[in-house]
Design an enzyme around this catalytic site. Structure first.
Site, PDB file in Angstrom:
ATOM      1  CE  LYS A  44      -4.198   1.670   1.628  1.00 28.41           C
ATOM      2  NZ  LYS A  44      -4.759   1.885   0.354  1.00 28.41           N
ATOM      3  N   GLY A  49       6.433   0.718   5.620  1.00 30.03           N
ATOM      4  CA  GLY A  49       7.403  -0.242   5.168  1.00 30.03           C
ATOM      5  C   GLY A  49       7.239  -0.017   3.668  1.00 30.03           C
ATOM      6  CB  CYS A  50       4.742   0.547   1.042  1.00 31.81           C
ATOM      7  SG  CYS A  50       4.023  -0.991   1.383  1.00 31.81           S
ATOM      8  CB  THR A  51       7.024   5.275   2.744  1.00 33.27           C
ATOM      9  OG1 THR A  51       5.715   5.417   2.672  1.00 33.27           O
ATOM     10  CG2 THR A  51       7.743   6.435   2.684  1.00 33.27           C
ATOM     11  CB  ALA A  54       8.626   3.716  -2.485  1.00 33.61           C
TER      12      ALA A  54
END
Length: 161
Positions: A44, A49-51, A54
């Site tokens: 998401k 974690g995704c930030t 990325a």
């Protein structure tokens, strides 16, 4: 974490796809034939974690490009969400939207999950290294975001010889 040594997609042609990017322009895997592709799936936009993941791939984009590789992030978020995510974190990485989860399913990354005793389907944090001929040559499942971009770069260097 090293790539897995056994996976149904390993040494097979990468499943083909076309998906919209943050600007709603269609991007197809086939467009990158002749280049290495780092295809990573994440749960998401704008989550911790995704930030991290990325931003680490984004910070290494020039190094990946220098190795002849295109980095592509895919989640079930909308193109509008990707636009917001990219603007909020100054991301220039290519983000694709798979709201129907077709590509996530094709790569085995749309899976049953459990949280607080409830079961639901969600995106597994997985990465696939695809060679210039379109073959999956490395797979990472259940990735830990910190340091992952560096791990992928190391394996890409090994595979390039």
């Amino acid at each position: 974490m090293p790539p897995v040594t056994e996976d149904p997609l390993l040494t097979r042609p990468a499943p083909a796809f076309c998906l919209p990017d943050a600007d709603n322009m269609t991007v197809c895997l086939e467009q990158f034939r002749g280049k290495w592709v780092v295809l990573y799936f994440y749960p998401k936009d704008n989550t911790p974690g995704c930030t991290i993941e990325a931003m680490q791939f984004n910070a290494a984009l020039e190094q990946f490009a220098g190795l002849g590789a295109q980095v592509i992030g895919v989640s079930g978020d909308t193109p509008e969400s990707h636009q917001n995510f990219a603007a909020r974190h100054s991301l220039t990485i290519l983000l694709l939207s798979d709201t129907e989860h077709r590509v996530l399913r094709a790569y085995g990354s749309w899976v049953p999950k459990k949280m607080f005793g409830k079961e639901f389907f969600g995106t597994m944090r997985d990465t696939f290294l695809i060679d210039p001929a379109g073959t999956v040559v490395a797979v990472w499942r259940k990735v830990s975001p910190k340091g992952h971009a560096e791990e992928v770069k190391t394996v890409l260097l090994e595979k390039k010889g």
